[in-house]
Write a protein that holds these residues in place. Structure first.
Motif, mmCIF file in Angstrom:
data_model
loop_
_atom_site.group_PDB
_atom_site.id
_atom_site.type_symbol
_atom_site.label_atom_id
_atom_site.label_comp_id
_atom_site.label_asym_id
_atom_site.label_seq_id
_atom_site.Cartn_x
_atom_site.Cartn_y
_atom_site.Cartn_z
ATOM 1 N N LYS A 107 24.767 48.054 -6.848
ATOM 2 C CA LYS A 107 23.696 48.852 -6.130
ATOM 3 C C LYS A 107 23.180 48.265 -4.940
ATOM 4 N N LYS A 163 17.347 51.861 -14.539
ATOM 5 C CA LYS A 163 17.246 53.112 -13.640
ATOM 6 C C LYS A 163 18.814 53.450 -13.804
ATOM 7 N N ALA A 223 19.767 54.962 -17.052
ATOM 8 C CA ALA A 223 19.147 56.167 -17.282
ATOM 9 C C ALA A 223 19.519 57.294 -16.498
ATOM 10 N N GLU A 224 20.275 57.128 -15.445
ATOM 11 C CA GLU A 224 20.764 57.852 -14.624
ATOM 12 C C GLU A 224 20.074 58.439 -13.481
ATOM 13 N N ILE A 225 18.934 57.704 -13.507
ATOM 14 C CA ILE A 225 17.774 58.095 -12.300
ATOM 15 C C ILE A 225 18.377 57.669 -10.916
ATOM 16 N N TYR A 226 19.445 56.548 -10.797
ATOM 17 C CA TYR A 226 19.947 55.963 -9.631
ATOM 18 C C TYR A 226 21.410 56.299 -9.656
ATOM 19 N N VAL A 227 22.199 56.479 -8.802
ATOM 20 C CA VAL A 227 23.596 56.571 -8.816
ATOM 21 C C VAL A 227 24.108 55.129 -8.494
ATOM 22 N N ILE A 262 10.705 53.763 -18.556
ATOM 23 C CA ILE A 262 10.786 53.041 -17.385
ATOM 24 C C ILE A 262 9.395 52.619 -17.371
ATOM 25 N N LEU A 299 10.123 66.140 -20.873
ATOM 26 C CA LEU A 299 10.637 65.411 -19.672
ATOM 27 C C LEU A 299 11.671 64.498 -20.059
ATOM 28 N N LEU A 300 11.410 64.070 -21.456
ATOM 29 C CA LEU A 300 12.587 63.171 -21.927
ATOM 30 C C LEU A 300 13.598 63.934 -22.564
ATOM 31 N N GLY A 301 13.489 65.201 -22.592
ATOM 32 C CA GLY A 301 14.980 65.966 -23.001
ATOM 33 C C GLY A 301 14.763 66.570 -24.593
#
Lengths: 267, 264
Positions: free
Chosen positions: B33, B93, B96-100, B116, B138-140
């Motif tokens: 990344k 991140k 957690a799939e916040i970033y690719v 986070i 928000l956490l699903g």
């Protein structure tokens, strides 16, 4: 569109909408009434200026309600885009720390405008009845017009909102554009004023989907004297106006989907 | 969707199925990344326009993760340590799939609950109760799932009498306690915690420590921390990340020693 049906996203969307709604008018004495007072005030001003002083209404029946419809739908459009474009930026703290479909943020930001317009339409209907407009089945056609305008506003919000993440000027540019757009849409003046000056200008003016929606609503809700795009510019151009909405929405969704992956890094 | 994306998705699905068959909770494979950091004030259209005219890129590429691979087994308590800026939070991140990722893949087997930061989305104008449900969404978690966890969260936070108060009337200690209780009571298969252990007074700390010990073997946890005592106390295994690479992996005692050596 599987994503629209996901239970998880549905819960998140409704929680965000509830929160926005609760917080919007918190701490103000009149609270939610402000959502009604704002358009009514604008209507009062326009009414005095354009109905009583300038007398632009001419022979259009129920001109005050005709004006009110214009302002209500215009306000809906500007509120929707105004909130929607800044949605990603405003919710940046969430996007940086939690993974969820980003369109939810934009949809929730525009939802208050949707609730407001629904209430305002009720006000319009009350005014129309007081003013002596007889209810017809064509009133039901207001709903598809509203949906069309919402799709346009949502499309613009998704497109400009995702550019606004990187270039914060977009929000300000859009404000300037909407100011100009206000005068390009027949809200405060009747279409007839343009037609007498230049029939071609009126035809072009009405291809704008916002103008098409507002005139359609006026035509279906208040008086058949309201000129629609379908009558003035012709059927083909009426469909062009709708096609513009669909194309803008399509491009916006594709662009948003491409950019949404990187919002967490850029916002 | 591009063809390559579709291929990637298929690969991901296959990896997930493979993972489901074994007892692997998270599998990270060759993760890279990098970020584009603006070198000057590239914010705004004007600057972007002039930069393009002058042929300036306007950003510098910062490689944060350079080829990270590891596995987390089900029920394992993994510690991740490293200096500030070594890439730990970026790694979380990505999990957690916040970033690719630029390259490589992450496959997660089960639901992942990421923290986070504590109290994401907490709003001071809402009551404690409303904040719990918002945070849960928000956490699903659905509202009915939150209904089941609600009492436990409130009890653990010891805030039974304050749930109808607005969050802005809470002391800062009460706020973190609430946020932390949601974090550890939220029932996901995998729990991710970033630097969030040291909250509350001594009594609350004690309670949290006991809770973490009770999780042992039942819950998959990934913990990022600078507190080596916690790594040795809770973790089954640890990873040291330095300059975007895993430089040490294995028993907590071995990894904390390597961590200390970074400064000598």
């Amino acid at each position: 569109m599987g994503i629209f049906l996901s239970k998880k996203n549905h819960v998140l969307l409704s929680e965000l909408v509830k929160t926005d709604f609760k917080l919007r008018y918190q701490g103000s004495v009149l609270g939610y009434l402000w959502a009604l007072i704002k358009p009514l005030m604008m209507f009062a001003i326009l009414y005095v200026v354009f109905c009583k002083i300038l007398r632009w209404g001419g022979d259009i029946p129920h001109y005050p309600v005709y004006l009110l419809v214009g302002t209500v739908f215009w306000n809906f459009f500007t509120e929707c885009t105004g909130q929607g474009i800044h949605a990603i930026e405003v919710r940046g703290d969430l996007i940086r720390k939690i993974s969820f479909p980003k369109y939810i943020v934009v949809v929730s930001a525009t939802s208050t405008a949707v609730i407001n317009v629904l209430i305002n339409i009720c006000v319009v209907i009350i005014f129309a009845l007081i003013n002596g407009v007889t209810p017809t089945w064509s009133w039901l056609l207001v709903l598809p017009s509203l949906i069309e305008l919402y799709i346009l506003a949502l499309g613009i919000s998704l497109l400009l909102g995702s550019i606004n993440v990187k270039y914060r000027d977009i929000g300000s540019i859009w404000e300037v554009i909407t100011q100009a757009l206000f005068y390009a849409v027949p809200i405060i003046y009747p279409v007839k004023m343009i037609t007498t000056a230049s029939p071609l200008a009126a035809k072009i003016l009405l291809i704008n989907p916002i103008a098409q929606v507002i005139q359609d609503v006026r035509h279906n809700l208040i008086t058949t004297a309201a000129e629609t795009t379908w009558e003035v510019s012709g059927m083909v151009w009426g469909f062009v106006a709708i096609a513009i909405v669909i194309v803008i929405f399509g491009i916006s969704v594709l662009y948003f989907r491409k950019k949404a992956k990187y919002f967490a890094e850029e916002v | 969707m591009k063809w390559s994306d579709r291929y990637l998705k298929k690969m991901k699905k296959q990896a997930a199925i493979e993972a489901a068959n074994t007892n692997v909770a998270i599998k990270v494979d060759g993760l890279y990344k990098s970020f584009k950091l603006p070198t000057e004030r590239a914010w705004g259209l004007k600057q972007a326009f002039f930069n393009r005219l002058k042929g300036i890129k306007g950003f510098r590429k910062q490689e944060v993760l350079r080829g990270i691979s590891f596995e987390v087994k089900r029920g394992e308590f993994l510690g991740i340590v490293g200096r500030n800026g070594s890439g730990k939070s970026t790694l979380l991140k990505l999990l957690a799939e916040i970033y690719v990722p630029d390259k490589g893949s992450v496959s997660v087997n089960g639901t992942l609950v990421p923290f986070i930061e504590l109290g994401v989305g907490f709003n001071p104008e809402l009551t404690g109760r409303e904040n719990i449900y918002l945070n849960g969404a928000l956490l699903g978690f659905s509202n009915s799932e939150m209904d089941k966890m609600y009492d436990e969260i409130v009890r653990f936070a010891e805030l039974e009498d304050f749930m109808d108060q607005k969050l802005k009337n809470y002391s800062s200690g009460m706020q973190v306690r609430l946020a932390f209780s949601i974090a550890i009571r939220a029932r996901g298969d995998i729990l991710i915690l970033d630097e969030v252990l040291a909250v509350g007074d001594a009594a609350f700390q004690e309670k949290c420590n006991d809770y973490f010990k009770s999780l042992h073997g039942n819950q998959t946890v990934i913990l990022v921390t600078h507190d080596m005592a916690n790594v040795e106390r809770f973790c089954d295994r640890a990873i040291l990340i330095d300059d975007g690479k895993i430089t040490c992996e294995g028993k907590p005692s071995k990894v904390t020693k390597a961590y200390m050596k970074l400064w000598n």
